[in-house]
Design an enzyme around this catalytic site. Structure first.
Site, PDB file in Angstrom:
ATOM      1  CB  ALA A   1     -19.050   2.691  43.292  1.00 47.38           C
ATOM      2  CG  ASP A  22     -21.593  -0.835  52.885  1.00 45.62           C
ATOM      3  OD1 ASP A  22     -20.808  -0.268  52.095  1.00 45.62           O
ATOM      4  OD2 ASP A  22     -22.734  -0.382  53.148  1.00 45.62           O
ATOM      5  NE  ARG A  39     -21.733   5.446  42.678  1.00 47.49           N
ATOM      6  CZ  ARG A  39     -22.898   5.782  43.219  1.00 47.49           C
ATOM      7  NH1 ARG A  39     -24.005   5.718  42.503  1.00 47.49           N
ATOM      8  NH2 ARG A  39     -22.979   6.165  44.473  1.00 47.49           N
ATOM      9  CE  LYS A  80     -24.933   0.659  48.953  1.00 43.24           C
ATOM     10  NZ  LYS A  80     -24.154   1.876  48.683  1.00 43.24           N
ATOM     11  CG  ASP A 116     -18.773   7.623  51.418  1.00 45.35           C
ATOM     12  OD1 ASP A 116     -18.385   7.484  52.599  1.00 45.35           O
ATOM     13  OD2 ASP A 116     -19.978   7.690  51.102  1.00 45.35           O
ATOM     14  CB  CYS A 153       0.792   6.338  56.313  1.00 44.97           C
ATOM     15  SG  CYS A 153       0.589   7.668  57.495  1.00 44.97           S
ATOM     16  CB  CYS A 157       2.964  10.840  55.006  1.00 45.83           C
ATOM     17  SG  CYS A 157       3.750   9.762  56.201  1.00 45.83           S
ATOM     18  CB  CYS A 180     -20.951   9.805  44.525  1.00 50.12           C
ATOM     19  SG  CYS A 180     -19.273   9.199  44.278  1.00 50.12           S
ATOM     20  CB  CYS A 228       3.664  10.939  59.834  1.00 48.29           C
ATOM     21  SG  CYS A 228       2.104  10.062  59.678  1.00 48.29           S
TER      22      CYS A 228
HETATM   23 ZN   LIG Z   1       2.604   8.708  57.884  1.00 43.33          ZN
END
Ligand SMILES: [Zn+2]
Length: 339
Positions: A38, A59, A70, A85, A129, A170, A173, A186, A243
């Site tokens: 989507a 994909d 959608r 896709k 997703d 990022c 983080c 979904c 991080c």
């Molecule tokens: Zn980071």
């Protein structure tokens, strides 16, 4: 830019944030869209229309009738053919803008292929997703200093955040660990088209700013619920100096050697990440025909037997529908393709 280009993109060139210089920059740029569902099919169409010079779409999935409400790029015939896709999108986008090279790649993004597939991108858009894929994108992008744009939508709710490595927080983080517990998807909670378009639009706007260099991208987190009618923005969180990606530069997702099968829970299906086993789909079709219903084209083979439906790709990857148990899925795979 030639006269035809100036005419085609004239309304974008008139927009002061882009102008002729920004349009030239777009025409020379390369965007990668990971996930062409989507969000991703919207990104791809918008970027192709805007004149982005080169677009790579990655994909692993195929078009199903339940996508069509959608996923703007796909049509009933794509679902009937069970087209991947990435392939269906590439075909349609060539008709939209014949001068923009669009490359559809049917693949699952993994640590093994991420640098091949994402290398050279000016920006990476998240149309995935799941957090496995997002951590992989994040770690690669941060390691290379490539901007990427996180987006997610489920139900009527969505979220968007741009990551500018070294400048803004990022993904790790903000989410050092993936959200715990069962998350709505979904496939379990449903989704409406407008939230997808809204979130994807925010992502594309940030991508255009990044590629043209013509506007401020601040890394703010935008959330919206279109059914409740609410839109919120919070200031970009501070970067976490500790991080593991942008602070310590360890990039754990890039070092995962082999992924276990991914359970696509809501869809009652499991993906087998076999990739060492190239499959001749024509030969396999002949072999499976006595055992159940088989449909195949050069990109994908679908096979139904008992309560299971398998979708098999030429690299040996398969999606087994009819179970959420990785062990059962491995067994079904082994039964028909060998172990
Ligand atoms: Zn980071």
């Amino acid at each position: 830019m030639d006269a035809a280009g100036r005419e085609r993109y004239s309304r974008q060139i008139l927009f002061p944030g882009i102008g002729e210089r920004g349009q030239e920059a777009l025409l020379a740029s390369h965007a990668v869209v990971v996930g062409c569902g989507a969000l991703g099919s919207f990104h791809a169409a918008a970027l192709v229309r805007a004149g982005v010079g080169r677009i790579t779409l990655i994909d692993r999935d195929f078009v199903e009738p339940s996508n069509l409400h959608r996923q703007w790029l796909f049509e009933e015939s794509d679902a009937a053919e069970g087209l991947p896709k990435a392939i269906a999108a590439e075909r349609r986008l060539r008709a939209v803008n014949s001068s923009a090279p669009v490359r559809g790649v049917v693949a699952d993004l993994t640590a093994a292929n991420v640098s091949d597939l994402l290398d050279g991108a000016g920006v990476i858009l998240d149309g995935t997703d799941n957090f496995d894929a997002r951590y992989l994108i994040n770690d690669f992008a941060v390691s290379q200093g490539t901007p990427w744009i996180y987006g997610a939508a489920v139900g009527s709710y969505g979220l968007e955040m741009a990551v500018l490595p070294g400048r803004t927080a990022c993904l790790r983080c903000v989410y050092p660990e993936p959200p715990s517990g069962v998350q709505p998807t979904c496939d379990t909670a449903g989704v409406i088209g407008p939230i997808v378009a809204a979130i994807a639009s925010l992502q594309v706007a940030d991508a255009l700013k990044i590629l043209t260099g013509g506007g401020p991208v601040c890394g703010r987190i935008t959330t919206m619920d279109l059914w409740a009618g609410t839109v919120r923005q919070v200031d970009p969180p501070d970067r976490d100096q500790d991080c593991v990606a942008c602070g310590r530069r360890e990039f754990p997702a890039l070092n995962e050697s082999r992924r276990t099968p991914v359970t696509l829970c809501g869809r009652n299906s499991v993906q087998i990440h076999e990739r060492e086993r190239a499959v001749d789909l024509t030969e396999l079709k002949t072999r499976l025909e006595p055992l159940g219903e088989v449909r195949a084209n050069e990109f994908v083979l679908r096979f139904r037997a008992d309560q299971y439906e398998m979708t098999i790709f030429p690299d040996g990857r398969a999606i087994v529908k009819g179970t959420s148990d990785p062990g059962v899925a491995r067994g079904v795979y082994a039964r028909y393709l060998g172990s």
